[in-house]
Design a protein around this motif. Structure first.
Motif, PDB file in Angstrom:
ATOM      1  N   LEU A 210      21.333  -7.622  -4.280  1.00 21.92           N
ATOM      2  CA  LEU A 210      21.163  -6.173  -4.345  1.00 21.92           C
ATOM      3  C   LEU A 210      19.788  -5.853  -4.921  1.00 21.92           C
ATOM      4  N   LEU A 211      19.059  -4.946  -4.256  1.00 23.23           N
ATOM      5  CA  LEU A 211      17.772  -4.482  -4.764  1.00 23.23           C
ATOM      6  C   LEU A 211      17.859  -2.990  -5.014  1.00 23.23           C
ATOM      7  N   LEU A 212      17.292  -2.571  -6.118  1.00 24.14           N
ATOM      8  CA  LEU A 212      17.318  -1.182  -6.533  1.00 24.14           C
ATOM      9  C   LEU A 212      15.887  -0.686  -6.676  1.00 24.14           C
ATOM     10  N   PHE A 213      15.596   0.464  -6.047  1.00 22.56           N
ATOM     11  CA  PHE A 213      14.273   1.077  -6.139  1.00 22.56           C
ATOM     12  C   PHE A 213      14.421   2.455  -6.762  1.00 22.56           C
ATOM     13  N   LEU A 214      13.532   2.760  -7.710  1.00 19.93           N
ATOM     14  CA  LEU A 214      13.615   4.026  -8.421  1.00 19.93           C
ATOM     15  C   LEU A 214      12.301   4.772  -8.336  1.00 19.93           C
ATOM     16  N   ASP A 215      12.394   6.013  -7.899  1.00 20.63           N
ATOM     17  CA  ASP A 215      11.254   6.923  -7.905  1.00 20.63           C
ATOM     18  C   ASP A 215      11.141   7.378  -9.358  1.00 20.63           C
ATOM     19  N   ALA A 216      10.522   6.539 -10.170  1.00 20.65           N
ATOM     20  CA  ALA A 216      10.681   6.606 -11.622  1.00 20.65           C
ATOM     21  C   ALA A 216       9.919   7.715 -12.316  1.00 20.65           C
ATOM     22  N   ASP A 217       8.816   8.216 -11.741  1.00 18.83           N
ATOM     23  CA  ASP A 217       8.055   9.207 -12.497  1.00 18.83           C
ATOM     24  C   ASP A 217       8.804  10.527 -12.641  1.00 18.83           C
ATOM     25  N   SER A 218       9.728  10.827 -11.748  1.00 18.60           N
ATOM     26  CA  SER A 218      10.471  12.080 -11.874  1.00 18.60           C
ATOM     27  C   SER A 218      11.895  11.863 -12.385  1.00 18.60           C
ATOM     28  N   LEU A 219      12.240  10.627 -12.700  1.00 20.09           N
ATOM     29  CA  LEU A 219      13.591  10.311 -13.152  1.00 20.09           C
ATOM     30  C   LEU A 219      13.694  10.509 -14.663  1.00 20.09           C
ATOM     31  N   PRO A 220      14.629  11.362 -15.103  1.00 20.80           N
ATOM     32  CA  PRO A 220      14.763  11.605 -16.552  1.00 20.80           C
ATOM     33  C   PRO A 220      15.067  10.321 -17.332  1.00 20.80           C
ATOM     34  N   ILE A 221      14.641  10.295 -18.569  1.00 18.35           N
ATOM     35  CA  ILE A 221      14.831   9.122 -19.423  1.00 18.35           C
ATOM     36  C   ILE A 221      16.304   8.755 -19.545  1.00 18.35           C
ATOM     37  N   LYS A 222      17.176   9.735 -19.685  1.00 17.40           N
ATOM     38  CA  LYS A 222      18.612   9.458 -19.812  1.00 17.40           C
ATOM     39  C   LYS A 222      19.122   8.700 -18.582  1.00 17.40           C
ATOM     40  N   HIS A 223      18.649   9.074 -17.421  1.00 20.33           N
ATOM     41  CA  HIS A 223      19.027   8.381 -16.190  1.00 20.33           C
ATOM     42  C   HIS A 223      18.501   6.940 -16.202  1.00 20.33           C
ATOM     43  N   ARG A 224      17.246   6.786 -16.629  1.00 18.45           N
ATOM     44  CA  ARG A 224      16.674   5.443 -16.691  1.00 18.45           C
ATOM     45  C   ARG A 224      17.467   4.565 -17.654  1.00 18.45           C
ATOM     46  N   GLU A 225      17.939   5.140 -18.755  1.00 19.31           N
ATOM     47  CA  GLU A 225      18.752   4.381 -19.716  1.00 19.31           C
ATOM     48  C   GLU A 225      20.031   3.869 -19.062  1.00 19.31           C
ATOM     49  N   ILE A 226      20.701   4.736 -18.308  1.00 16.78           N
ATOM     50  CA  ILE A 226      21.937   4.356 -17.616  1.00 16.78           C
ATOM     51  C   ILE A 226      21.653   3.222 -16.636  1.00 16.78           C
ATOM     52  N   ILE A 227      20.600   3.367 -15.868  1.00 21.85           N
ATOM     53  CA  ILE A 227      20.241   2.375 -14.854  1.00 21.85           C
ATOM     54  C   ILE A 227      19.855   1.047 -15.503  1.00 21.85           C
ATOM     55  N   ILE A 228      19.008   1.101 -16.516  1.00 19.48           N
ATOM     56  CA  ILE A 228      18.541  -0.117 -17.181  1.00 19.48           C
ATOM     57  C   ILE A 228      19.706  -0.867 -17.809  1.00 19.48           C
ATOM     58  N   LYS A 229      20.611  -0.150 -18.443  1.00 21.89           N
ATOM     59  CA  LYS A 229      21.770  -0.790 -19.080  1.00 21.89           C
ATOM     60  C   LYS A 229      22.559  -1.596 -18.048  1.00 21.89           C
ATOM     61  N   ARG A 230      22.800  -0.999 -16.884  1.00 24.30           N
ATOM     62  CA  ARG A 230      23.560  -1.683 -15.833  1.00 24.30           C
ATOM     63  C   ARG A 230      22.758  -2.857 -15.257  1.00 24.30           C
ATOM     64  N   CYS A 231      21.453  -2.668 -15.076  1.00 28.44           N
ATOM     65  CA  CYS A 231      20.611  -3.737 -14.536  1.00 28.44           C
ATOM     66  C   CYS A 231      20.557  -4.935 -15.468  1.00 28.44           C
ATOM     67  N   ILE A 232      20.503  -4.698 -16.771  1.00 25.70           N
ATOM     68  CA  ILE A 232      20.508  -5.786 -17.742  1.00 25.70           C
ATOM     69  C   ILE A 232      21.866  -6.477 -17.734  1.00 25.70           C
ATOM     70  N   LYS A 233      22.930  -5.698 -17.750  1.00 26.82           N
ATOM     71  CA  LYS A 233      24.288  -6.254 -17.794  1.00 26.82           C
ATOM     72  C   LYS A 233      24.570  -7.162 -16.603  1.00 26.82           C
ATOM     73  N   GLU A 234      24.130  -6.741 -15.412  1.00 26.00           N
ATOM     74  CA  GLU A 234      24.451  -7.484 -14.191  1.00 26.00           C
ATOM     75  C   GLU A 234      23.245  -8.213 -13.593  1.00 26.00           C
ATOM     76  N   ASN A 235      22.121  -8.181 -14.288  1.00 29.29           N
ATOM     77  CA  ASN A 235      20.892  -8.822 -13.831  1.00 29.29           C
ATOM     78  C   ASN A 235      20.520  -8.363 -12.409  1.00 29.29           C
ATOM     79  N   ILE A 236      20.555  -7.058 -12.202  1.00 25.44           N
ATOM     80  CA  ILE A 236      20.237  -6.464 -10.902  1.00 25.44           C
ATOM     81  C   ILE A 236      18.721  -6.350 -10.766  1.00 25.44           C
ATOM     82  N   GLU A 237      18.216  -6.817  -9.659  1.00 24.29           N
ATOM     83  CA  GLU A 237      16.773  -6.715  -9.421  1.00 24.29           C
ATOM     84  C   GLU A 237      16.420  -5.264  -9.143  1.00 24.29           C
ATOM     85  N   SER A 238      15.536  -4.719  -9.964  1.00 22.46           N
ATOM     86  CA  SER A 238      15.189  -3.300  -9.854  1.00 22.46           C
ATOM     87  C   SER A 238      13.691  -3.102  -9.989  1.00 22.46           C
TER      88      SER A 238
END
Length: 179
Positions: A3-31
């Protein structure tokens, strides 16, 4: 294929990035967090994740081998310029990858490549609804340019963030089932 995850990160709120990062770390998702600047929270998370991944190998592998173990979270910084981050995401993303973006034209380009797209409010964007979303966006833009219409989006409240988190979880689950 992972699974690959791409994020249009400059407009993504920090709270959203926190949710995404937590899941990516937990499951080692390539992002890939794509932006026109470095994002401190993403860089800090990359360092944290790398340390977590390396910890079990300390004393087992050589320092050289340990240094090869790296986070699956990536910060991609593009040259400034209109649509530079969008163009990079379109270049990198492929069918059955996941992209999170607030940008409707970017979403339309990705949907054409069969990329699974959700927005920052937890809405799934697909071939069934993207034309309508583009039309609404273009109409609102025209009205704003004429000074007739200046609708502001509702602020992110706990309910909206929760909707996003649930949509993100569902997207990850759906894409894992496709593999």
């Amino acid at each position: 294929m992972s699974l690959l995850l791409f994020l249009d990160a400059d407009s993504l709120p920090i709270k959203h990035r926190e949710i995404i990062i937590k899941r990516c770390i937990k499951e080692n998702i390539e992002s890939y967090f794509v932006a026109d600047r470095q994002l401190k929270d993403v860089l800090d998370s990359i360092k944290e994740h790398t340390l977590i991944l390396r910890k079990p190998y300390r004393g087992v592998l050589s320092n050289e081998e340990i240094r090869k173990i790296k986070s699956s979270i990536h910060m991609v910084v593009v040259e400034g310029g209109e649509n530079a981050a969008d163009d990079k995401i379109v270049e990198l993303a492929n069918e059955n990858n996941l992209c999170i973006t607030h940008d409707i034209p970017l979403a339309a380009r990705l949907i054409e490549k069969n990329v699974y797209v959700i927005d920052d409010r937890g809405n799934v964007l697909d071939k069934n609804n993207i034309r309508e979303r583009l039309s609404i966006r273009d109409t609102q833009k025209d009205f704003r340019e004429m000074g007739i219409f200046n609708e502001k989006q509702k602020a992110f409240d706990a309910k909206t963030i929760n909707k996003f988190a649930n949509a993100f979880d569902k997207a990850i689950t759906d894409l894992k089932k496709r593999k």
